[in-house]
Design a protein around this motif. Structure first.
Motif, mmCIF file in Angstrom:
data_model
loop_
_atom_site.group_PDB
_atom_site.id
_atom_site.type_symbol
_atom_site.label_atom_id
_atom_site.label_comp_id
_atom_site.label_asym_id
_atom_site.label_seq_id
_atom_site.Cartn_x
_atom_site.Cartn_y
_atom_site.Cartn_z
ATOM 1 N N ALA A 236 0.861 -1.184 0.000
ATOM 2 C CA ALA A 236 0.000 0.000 0.000
ATOM 3 C C ALA A 236 0.893 1.229 0.000
ATOM 4 N N SER A 237 0.345 2.354 -0.446
ATOM 5 C CA SER A 237 1.130 3.580 -0.383
ATOM 6 C C SER A 237 0.232 4.759 -0.114
ATOM 7 N N GLY A 238 0.860 5.865 0.242
ATOM 8 C CA GLY A 238 0.160 7.135 0.323
ATOM 9 C C GLY A 238 0.165 7.768 -1.049
ATOM 10 N N VAL A 239 0.271 9.095 -1.082
ATOM 11 C CA VAL A 239 0.209 9.794 -2.352
ATOM 12 C C VAL A 239 1.372 10.769 -2.457
ATOM 13 N N GLY A 240 2.065 10.679 -3.584
ATOM 14 C CA GLY A 240 3.180 11.588 -3.803
ATOM 15 C C GLY A 240 4.321 10.869 -4.487
ATOM 16 N N GLN A 241 5.543 11.385 -4.271
ATOM 17 C CA GLN A 241 6.716 10.793 -4.920
ATOM 18 C C GLN A 241 6.865 9.320 -4.577
ATOM 19 N N HIS A 242 6.716 8.986 -3.272
ATOM 20 C CA HIS A 242 6.937 7.591 -2.854
ATOM 21 C C HIS A 242 5.952 6.657 -3.562
ATOM 22 N N GLN A 243 4.737 7.167 -3.826
ATOM 23 C CA GLN A 243 3.717 6.363 -4.513
ATOM 24 C C GLN A 243 4.147 6.081 -5.958
ATOM 25 N N MET A 244 4.647 7.126 -6.609
ATOM 26 C CA MET A 244 5.071 6.961 -8.004
ATOM 27 C C MET A 244 6.277 6.029 -8.103
ATOM 28 N N TRP A 245 7.245 6.209 -7.194
ATOM 29 C CA TRP A 245 8.414 5.308 -7.224
ATOM 30 C C TRP A 245 7.990 3.867 -6.968
ATOM 31 N N THR A 246 7.046 3.690 -6.055
ATOM 32 C CA THR A 246 6.592 2.324 -5.779
ATOM 33 C C THR A 246 5.903 1.738 -7.007
ATOM 34 N N ALA A 247 5.042 2.546 -7.628
ATOM 35 C CA ALA A 247 4.344 2.061 -8.827
ATOM 36 C C ALA A 247 5.342 1.721 -9.931
ATOM 37 N N GLN A 248 6.442 2.489 -9.991
ATOM 38 C CA GLN A 248 7.455 2.239 -11.026
ATOM 39 C C GLN A 248 8.341 1.041 -10.705
ATOM 40 N N PHE A 249 8.807 0.981 -9.439
ATOM 41 C CA PHE A 249 9.902 0.051 -9.140
ATOM 42 C C PHE A 249 9.475 -1.259 -8.478
ATOM 43 N N TRP A 250 8.277 -1.307 -7.890
ATOM 44 C CA TRP A 250 7.877 -2.571 -7.262
ATOM 45 C C TRP A 250 7.361 -3.514 -8.343
ATOM 46 N N PRO A 251 7.890 -4.727 -8.403
ATOM 47 C CA PRO A 251 7.453 -5.659 -9.451
ATOM 48 C C PRO A 251 6.130 -6.345 -9.092
ATOM 49 N N PHE A 252 5.024 -5.729 -9.426
ATOM 50 C CA PHE A 252 3.719 -6.309 -9.104
ATOM 51 C C PHE A 252 3.412 -7.453 -10.074
ATOM 52 N N GLU A 253 3.302 -8.636 -9.520
ATOM 53 C CA GLU A 253 3.114 -9.810 -10.371
ATOM 54 C C GLU A 253 1.675 -10.301 -10.397
ATOM 55 N N GLU A 254 0.892 -9.938 -9.394
ATOM 56 C CA GLU A 254 -0.455 -10.506 -9.345
ATOM 57 C C GLU A 254 -1.492 -9.453 -8.965
ATOM 58 N N PRO A 255 -2.753 -9.724 -9.315
ATOM 59 C CA PRO A 255 -3.806 -8.758 -9.015
ATOM 60 C C PRO A 255 -4.008 -8.576 -7.514
ATOM 61 N N ASN A 256 -4.578 -7.441 -7.147
ATOM 62 C CA ASN A 256 -4.914 -7.102 -5.759
ATOM 63 C C ASN A 256 -3.693 -7.055 -4.840
ATOM 64 N N SER A 257 -2.504 -6.835 -5.420
ATOM 65 C CA SER A 257 -1.318 -6.724 -4.582
ATOM 66 C C SER A 257 -0.870 -5.267 -4.437
ATOM 67 N N TRP A 258 -1.541 -4.351 -5.116
ATOM 68 C CA TRP A 258 -1.145 -2.931 -5.075
ATOM 69 C C TRP A 258 -2.343 -2.115 -4.644
ATOM 70 N N ILE A 259 -2.173 -1.388 -3.551
ATOM 71 C CA ILE A 259 -3.281 -0.673 -2.933
ATOM 72 C C ILE A 259 -2.897 0.784 -2.822
ATOM 73 N N ASN A 260 -3.516 1.603 -3.651
ATOM 74 C CA ASN A 260 -3.170 3.028 -3.582
ATOM 75 C C ASN A 260 -4.358 3.894 -3.953
ATOM 76 N N SER A 261 -4.198 5.168 -3.677
ATOM 77 C CA SER A 261 -5.253 6.134 -3.949
ATOM 78 C C SER A 261 -4.940 6.796 -5.283
ATOM 79 N N GLY A 262 -5.678 6.398 -6.329
ATOM 80 C CA GLY A 262 -5.360 6.864 -7.672
ATOM 81 C C GLY A 262 -6.064 8.150 -8.046
ATOM 82 N N GLY A 263 -7.372 8.071 -8.213
ATOM 83 C CA GLY A 263 -8.130 9.211 -8.734
ATOM 84 C C GLY A 263 -8.154 10.385 -7.787
ATOM 85 N N ALA A 264 -8.364 10.117 -6.512
ATOM 86 C CA ALA A 264 -8.515 11.213 -5.556
ATOM 87 C C ALA A 264 -7.164 11.732 -5.085
ATOM 88 N N GLY A 265 -6.145 10.864 -5.060
ATOM 89 C CA GLY A 265 -4.837 11.295 -4.563
ATOM 90 C C GLY A 265 -4.907 11.717 -3.111
#
Lengths: 186, 571
Positions: B387-416
């Motif tokens: 899971a992540s909050g919102v900001g730089q750390h969220q973007m780096w996590t989305a970029q660098f964490w190798p998500f291999e399966e569904p429902n493994s990434w929990i973040n606030s997208g639209g609302a930020g």
């Protein structure tokens, strides 16, 4: 004596590109707020809005909304409206395919000097007098939005006019196919 | 069987299979908290109602089941508006029960009265004010039906205190016919003609891209997606909301598109001649300047929500339908593009020229945030949820964490929503206690909702939190550096006020700190060895590090800025 405000502009009630949405909704509290809120939130312009119980009046009401189809694509308005859970059915009626009517009520200050000319205007417009007292008459016109516009312009010469319009109701011309006849209560 | 409205509410939740409710009691919801004592439902007592909402979201995103939260009237209800709005933007199924003043007091400005149905009209899929105890089972059943079918979303049930206290003869609706939803028809018949037109577009395409959004996860269509992509060999981009919908390590995966997307993903969309859009909505963070987005592309747009079709980008073929159903129809019709060798060799050259990158840190620190994320991922067990909050750390996590399966990434997208991470991670861990759950957070975000770690400790929910502490509101700082002439306005937070280690310890968690790469690997090992209490690590990272690639706000995606180390050879 009160001096009435001079009429300051042109009467333009018919939008450039209006469209009529006839919306069947559940007769529940807050439904009108949901629809008004949606239009405000998404920047869809409403020209007029009329609400009353429908033929299935125990459960449903009909809301006739005249929208400005320039303010947003009609498809988008209908798609968003359709997402409101209390909206049961939407009929999109293009003006050319619609029979539209509107009710206008006006109270006009009268005296001996202007009574004859007023009667003349009423006669030409097909309006009728529904209430009278020594200083005023209340008149009514049920007609097309254009005829209501015309009548309103004709009344501009009178110094004291209090005017009410209902906003239009519309039904499809007989023989016209509705845009979304497949939806509705199941 | 005679029940009180309160008992009927709890029994209705049990009927829906609810195992967990996140909440905090108060005056108007008090009657409902009594029968809760006799229920099998686990209640997680939060420290702030916002935490209850985000936990319910984390639970829903990790399990695919609706999250449930319960709070009192007035400020209790307004405190949960942010999570509701967040769930609305990200189409997360949520059922929120709010207490309300007695019906006789409604509209009279009674103590803790608040028009929460009015307030949440624009941020719920639907809401109910229940006026009689008899209506409670129907409202609950309808709420779960609405929250989980069609385009999922949050549904709020407002329950006046006297309704909870009055009695009713127990009943439960047998199915949707008894939900009294005459205007709700989530099942959509697929139009075969649309499928044929889409298949024809695909047959003519030379540079197609599968533009995969969160709707693909909501539709549980990841197996269909993988089968379709592997047979057609069409490149896949997964949006921020869809990370994990397609395996990160898959050779067809180009990664995330958008403002901080990978160069190859962004550019493939820009040069594409056909975007096959699956449950995505042409968000401005994906498209950049809309008028300049993918100018040569035809668009197939598949979405269960009719209002998304044509909202931003006109589709050549618009298909209202469930992503999984539509993908199966594409398969049945044998959809197949032309040979994609040339297209793939172009894409491979972009991938080779502009991979994600960052520079090594000095041995004495501070750390590179990207390095921290890669190290956490390298040491995380398979199936870890992030899971992540919102900001730089969220973007780096989305970029660098190798998500291999569904429902493994929990973040606030639209609302930020800053502060989403900690409570969402707790909710995810409650829903998936078998999984390791990391929250990768920023120091700014952490300070917004960290008190829920008290909840985590007292309820025995051992989440792990990695604070990428750059002592700044980092994303705002990045924009001020790049677009406001380095005029830093109100973004400095201090690295050690608060002292995150002491704060974590005060909340009953294990607190750790790392400044150098050596310390980093030590504390990660230490944190991974702790499985009974929450762990918080204060990673001291470089405040000047920025998220790249970046498409500046309002710019065309053609004007993507790659990492400074990659710029010389390009422009």
């Amino acid at each position: 004596m009160n001096t009435p405000e001079p009429f300051a502009g042109e009467v333009v009630h018919s939008p450039v590109r209006h469209h009529i949405l006839s919306v069947l909704v559940e007769n529940k509290s807050g439904v009108l707020a949901r629809i008004a809120g949606l239009f405000a939130r998404r920047g869809f312009n409403i020209y007029s809005l009329a609400v009353a119980p429908s033929e299935r009046h125990a459960r449903f009401s009909r809301i006739t909304i005249v929208v400005d189809a320039e303010s947003a694509p009609l498809e988008q308005m209908m798609g968003q409206l359709d997402k409101l859970v209390n909206v049961v059915d939407i009929w999109d009626i293009a003006p050319k395919d619609a029979v539209e009517r509107e009710l206008l009520l006006a109270t006009i200050a009268t005296d001996v000097s202007n009574r004859t000319s007023l009667l003349d205007i009423l006669g030409r417009a097909g309006a009728s007098i529904i209430d009278v007292d020594p200083g005023a008459v209340t008149v009514m016109l049920a007609g097309t939005p254009a005829s209501c516009d015309e009548f309103e312009r004709a009344l501009e010469d009178y110094s004291s006019v209090e005017l009410h319009r209902t906003g239009r109701l519309a039904v499809p011309r007989l023989g016209q196919e509705l845009t979304n006849p497949e939806r509705g209560p199941r | 069987m005679q029940l009180t409205g309160a008992q009927a509410l709890i029994k209705s939740l049990e009927q829906q299979g609810v195992d967990t409710v996140f909440g905090l009691p108060g005056g108007a919801i008090l009657p409902v908290y009594d029968p809760l004592l006799d229920s099998s439902i686990r209640h997680i007592l939060v420290r702030h109602e916002q935490g209850a909402g985000h936990m319910a979201e984390g639970y829903a995103l990790a399990t695919g089941r609706p999250g449930v939260a319960m709070v009192t009237s007035g400020p209790g209800s307004t405190n949960i508006v942010t999570p509701i709005a967040n769930a609305h933007m990200d189409s997360t199924p949520l059922v929120v029960v709010t207490g309300q003043v007695a019906t006789s007091s409604l509209g009279l400005d009674a103590f803790q009265e608040c028009d929460i149905t009015g307030i949440t009209m624009g941020v719920t899929k639907h809401n109910f004010l229940v006026r009689t105890a008899h209506d409670i089972p129907r409202a609950v059943a309808a709420a779960f039906h609405l929250a989980t079918t069609g385009r999922p979303g949050p549904v709020l049930i407002d329950l006046p205190k006297d309704v909870a206290q009055s009695t009713m003869e127990w009943w439960y609706p047998a199915g949707p016919d008894e939900y009294d939803l005459p205007g709700y028809h989530p099942l959509i018949d697929l139009d075969e003609a649309d499928v044929e037109r889409a298949v024809a577009l695909m047959a003519a395409a030379e540079r197609p891209v599968l533009y995969v959004g969160g709707g693909t996860l909501k539709s549980r269509a990841t197996a269909e997606l993988r089968a379709f992509a592997e047979r057609t060999r069409i490149p896949v981009v997964t949006t921020l909301m869809a990370r994990g919908a397609f395996p990160h390590s898959h050779e067809l995966n180009l990664g995330m598109p958008g403002m901080h997307g990978l160069y190859a993903a962004v550019t493939a969309m820009q040069r594409s001649d056909l975007l096959i859009t699956l449950g995505a909505r042409f968000d401005d963070r994906v498209t950049g300047r809309t008028a300049a987005f993918a100018p040569g592309a035809r668009v197939i747009h598949v979405d269960i929500d009719r209002a998304e079709l044509g909202k931003i980008r006109q589709a050549d073929v618009a298909i209202q339908g469930d992503v999984g159903t539509v993908l199966r129809a594409f398969e049945a019709a044998g959809a197949m593009p032309a040979r994609l060798d040339t297209w793939w060799s172009e894409i491979r050259s972009w991938q080779a020229a502009y991979p994600l990158t960052y520079e090594d840190e000095p041995t004495e620190g501070p750390l590179r945030p990207q390095h921290v994320i890669e190290s956490l991922a390298a040491n995380a067990p398979e199936g870890t949820i992030v899971a992540s909050g919102v900001g730089q750390h969220q973007m780096w996590t989305a970029q660098f964490w190798p998500f291999e399966e569904p429902n493994s990434w929990i973040n606030s997208g639209g609302a930020g929503t800053m502060g989403f991470g900690v409570p969402a991670a707790i909710g995810a861990k409650v829903g998936r206690p078998d999984r390791t759950v990391w929250c990768i957070d920023g120091d700014g975000c952490f300070q917004m909702t960290a008190q829920e770690l008290v909840t985590a400790r007292s309820e025995g929910i051992p989440v792990k939190v990695a604070i990428l502490n750059n002592s700044h509101l980092g994303m705002v700082r990045q924009w001020q550096e790049m677009f406001y002439d380095e005029r830093y306005s109100e973004v400095y937070l201090s690295p050690d006020l608060p002292d995150y280690v002491q704060w974590a310890e005060a909340m009953g968690c294990v607190g750790l700190r790392a400044t150098t790469p050596k310390e980093m690997s030590d504390v990660i090992d230490e944190a991974n060895a702790i499985n009974d209490v929450p762990v918080v690590i204060d990673f001291r990272v470089d405040a000047t590090e920025k998220v790249f690639p970046m498409v500046p706000a309002g710019a065309s995606n053609d004007d993507i800025l790659v990492h400074p180390s990659q710029r010389k050879e390009t422009r």
